[in-house]
Design an enzyme around this catalytic site. Structure first.
Site, PDB file in Angstrom:
ATOM      1  N   THR A   1      -6.114  20.646 -13.108  1.00  0.00           N
ATOM      2  CA  THR A   1      -7.514  20.959 -13.415  1.00  0.00           C
ATOM      3  C   THR A   1      -8.408  19.822 -12.932  1.00  0.00           C
ATOM      4  OG1 THR A   1      -7.324  19.942 -15.606  1.00  0.00           O
ATOM      5  CG2 THR A   1      -6.918  22.313 -15.459  1.00  0.00           C
TER       6      THR A   1
ATOM      7  N   ASP B   1      -7.682  18.993 -19.984  1.00  0.00           N
ATOM      8  CA  ASP B   1      -8.295  18.167 -18.933  1.00  0.00           C
ATOM      9  C   ASP B   1      -7.401  17.005 -18.491  1.00  0.00           C
ATOM     10  OD1 ASP B   1      -8.533  16.351 -21.006  1.00  0.00           O
ATOM     11  OD2 ASP B   1     -10.721  16.270 -20.991  1.00  0.00           O
TER      12      ASP B   1
ATOM     13  N   SER C   1       0.835  -1.201   0.000  1.00  0.00           N
ATOM     14  CA  SER C   1       0.000   0.000   0.000  1.00  0.00           C
ATOM     15  C   SER C   1       0.872   1.254   0.000  1.00  0.00           C
ATOM     16  CB  SER C   1      -0.877   0.008   1.255  1.00  0.00           C
ATOM     17  OG  SER C   1      -1.464   1.282   1.444  1.00  0.00           O
TER      18      SER C   1
ATOM     19  N   TYR D   1      -5.635 -12.399  -6.459  1.00  0.00           N
ATOM     20  CA  TYR D   1      -4.346 -12.395  -5.758  1.00  0.00           C
ATOM     21  C   TYR D   1      -3.650 -13.744  -5.800  1.00  0.00           C
ATOM     22  CZ  TYR D   1      -5.385  -7.795  -3.919  1.00  0.00           C
ATOM     23  OH  TYR D   1      -5.635  -6.460  -3.819  1.00  0.00           O
TER      24      TYR D   1
END
Length: 679
Positions: free
Chosen positions: A618, A613, A254, A479
């Site tokens: 933004t 974009d 993580s 997994y």
């Protein structure tokens, strides 16, 4: 020397009303865009072009079998036998903020509202286009490899599972995550820079499951920084230099480096169940290093980018040697694994355990499931038996100690719920071996796989191979934990589909591919059973696109809330328009840009685009109202280094207009804010 080609193409797809793929949270539906998603393709061939390898890293959650089969079909019709299942690797970065709905197996329909054709088509076409661009731009060049350690960017999110691995094995490693980045640098023969591929193991979950803006997360931000640095003066997404930050054995890794804490009390919940005294597992969430998820994404992404840049600039070890690839389709629900001379074990039909429903500290599941359950819950088991049927005794025994929640290998309506037939694939470019794996290997699983393949190459006269794992390739099978980690039945183990011996089966298979490459016997490998391509119509629960309206006395693109007249660097310029559903644009134009920030040039008297974009500065928000109305709000987070001057923000959309009673047409429109000053 090799022939090298690189390409990048948009694969964003619809950015509204589509469930995001990754956290399996049905409430996490897209409502705008933070940054575009891209497919990045790299072709490496020997000088006569006869043997080649394509590596694609796409900013998507994972590559699905459906995506792969459609891409291969289209490559075949365009290029004949040049690009095939053995020499094309498709890998997902594993962002959890991209559109879902591009799967053919039923389990993935539950949280993605079925099969969403526009999302699937955008991914397939984006991948193909990136390969086309790379194919058309092939030239002689050189490859360099480098490796180094990335600090402060990951934690192991199942440390108690990791501790189940033998101490003698753990003692060989300084950390419970793989901190090494491997980087492949590409230049043409004149030394002009073409691009790079970096492999590093971390989950792109810096953006959490409360996010509704489509984006490519920390890995995408690293790509963005590198490409912006090399394609000077270009808007994001433009320019010839391509930088891919690809996934690896990130199963238990993580980026939320502050670790798991109870969001209600603030105390640590770093325990085997990842559970809090009050509120249970749903309260246990890991936070990243930033003050919010946007800042955490940037911090982790920048760490990865800075290490990549250093490795890129210092890369001097050249890769030379032949190009080859090997591939097999394998029925993973029925593999016999020889553990040693006397002991043979088998894999199982796919099934998910109870802890699968618990989720992780990066995003908890619903209801009251916790990680590390080795016993079922009679309440949920009974509901499951009624709705979906009880798992067979054979499957229950095969998966022990996993208590089965969904026996997906025994569920076939309307189509099978999970794949049986899985791709295993290895590509070799000189001294680099890329193992394309169909899911998320944990840290230790990845170490065992790399080591086994390396020793296979060593023992067949190909020493000193650089073995790298490319994650989330070709088909998604959740997994792959070690046998020891499997016993603890946390989320990753409960999601190890083919039972406790899944890893051993893959090690045996990848060894076989490596042996075939090293001994030049690829032609003797059995192809294996071909995967099915289900005949699926447009099976989706997405709301249909109907005619839209603007408020009275307004038209599409009119400003509802204006910008201020002036801003400073670090502030947020914000404007709200009469909007329309962004899905209209995705279904009308493959590469639709929703916004531009423009600067006025006094010398030429014209406006010039400075951000689009795809920029991380933004943000494009779409809010649905009632009676066919909706608003679009655009934010520009004015970055350091922005030149003072006069600016404006423009919006580009499409609305649906009804013609007669039954037909609608799509009409393009645009709007612009007033001019404002940056001082």
């Amino acid at each position: 020397n090799y022939l090298l080609g690189v390409g990048r193409a948009d694969c964003t797809g619809p950015v509204a009303q589509v469930p995001l793929m990754g956290y399996a949270n049905p409430a996490q539906v897209s409502g705008g865009l933070l940054t575009r998603l891209y497919s990045r393709a790299f072709i490496m061939a020997d000088l006569d072009g006869s043997r080649r390898v394509v590596f694609v890293s796409a900013d998507i959650g994972m590559v699905s079998q459906r995506v792969r089969l459609e891409v291969l079909q289209k490559l075949k019709s365009k290029y004949g036998d040049l690009y095939r299942q053995d020499n094309v690797i498709l890998s997902g970065t594993h962002t959890h903020s991209g559109p879902g709905g591009y799967f053919q197996y039923t389990l993935f329909w539950i949280t993605s509202k079925g099969l969403i054709r526009p999302a699937l088509n955008s991914i397939v076409n984006g991948i193909l286009k990136s390969i086309d661009i790379a194919h058309e731009n092939m030239k002689r060049g050189r490859l360099f490899i480098n490796r180094g350690t990335v600090e402060n960017s990951q934690i192991n999110r199942s440390p108690f599972s990791y501790l189940e691995n033998p101490a003698s094995e753990r003692n060989r490693y300084s950390s419970n995550t793989d901190k090494e980045m491997v980087m492949l640098k590409m230049v043409d023969e004149d030394g002009q820079e073409l691009g790079l591929i970096s492999w590093f193991a971390v989950h792109p979950v810096s953006m959490n499951n409360t996010n509704h803006l489509v984006n490519s997360d920390n890995m995408g931000y690293a790509s963005y920084l590198f490409e912006q640095q090399k394609n000077k003066g270009m808007l994001p997404g433009e320019g010839s230099f391509v930088a891919a930050f690809a996934s690896s054995n990130l199963g238990d890794v993580s980026p939320n480096t502050r670790g798991p804490t109870c969001i209600n009390t603030g105390e640590s919940c770093d325990n085997p169940q990842s559970s809090c005294p009050v509120g249970g597992a749903t309260m246990c969430v890991a936070k990243g290093p930033g003050s919010d998820m946007f800042e955490s994404t940037r911090i982790i992404g920048q760490n990865i980018y800075l290490k990549a840049r250093e490795l890129y600039e210092e890369a001097s070890q050249e890769i030379t040697g032949p190009v080859s690839s090997a591939h097999q389709w394998v029925n993973m629900s029925d593999v016999s694994v020889e553990l040693n001379a006397t002991h043979t074990v088998k894999t199982c039909k796919p099934a998910l355990g109870h802890s699968f429903a618990a989720g992780t500290i990066d995003g908890a599941g619903a209801f009251n499931f916790t990680q590390g359950s080795v016993e079922g819950d009679p309440f949920w088991d009974q509901i499951r038996d009624q709705l979906l049927g009880e798992p067979s005794n054979e499957t229950k025994a095969c998966h022990k100690p996993k208590p089965i929640l969904f026996s997906t290998g025994e569920m076939t309506r309307p189509h099978p719920w999970h794949p049986d037939i899985v791709d295993v694939q290895v590509a070799v470019i000189g001294s680099l071996a890329i193992l394309a794996v169909p899911g998320e290997f944990t840290t230790m699983s990845g170490r065992r796989l790399r080591e086994a393949v390396k020793s296979e190459f060593d023992s067949h006269g190909t020493p000193r191979m650089n073995v790298v794992i490319a994650g989330l390739c070709n088909v998604y099978t959740h997994y792959i934990t070690t046998y020891e980690e499997y016993q603890a039945q946390r989320y990753e183990a409960a999601s190890t589909l083919y039972g406790p011996h899944t890893l051993s089966a893959y090690i045996q298979l990848y060894r076989g591919l490596a042996r075939a490459i090293a001994t030049d016997t690829i032609q003797d490998l059995p192809r294996g059973p071909e995967p099915p391509l289900f005949n699926i119509g447009n099976l989706t629960l997405l709301p249909s696109l109907s005619a839209e309206r603007a408020p009275a006395n307004k038209t599409f693109g009119d400003v509802l809330r204006e910008v201020r007249q002036q801003y400073r660097v670090g502030e947020v310029a914000e404007v709200t328009f009469v909007g329309a559903n962004p899905r209209n644009s995705a279904e009308n134009a493959t590469e639709h840009n929703f916004l531009m920030v423009e600067r006025y040039s006094n010398t030429s008297g014209t406006w010039h685009g400075v951000q689009n974009d795809a920029s991380w500065d933004t943000r494009f928000y779409w809010t649905k109202g009632s009676l066919g109305r909706s608003n679009v709000t655009i934010e520009w987070h004015i970055p350091q280094g922005t030149e003072p001057g006069t600016y404006r923000v423009r919006y580009f959309g499409h609305y649906k207009k009804s013609l007669f009673i039954i037909r609608t047409i799509t009409v393009p429109f645009e709007g612009s804010s007033s001019a404002f000053e940056i001082t």
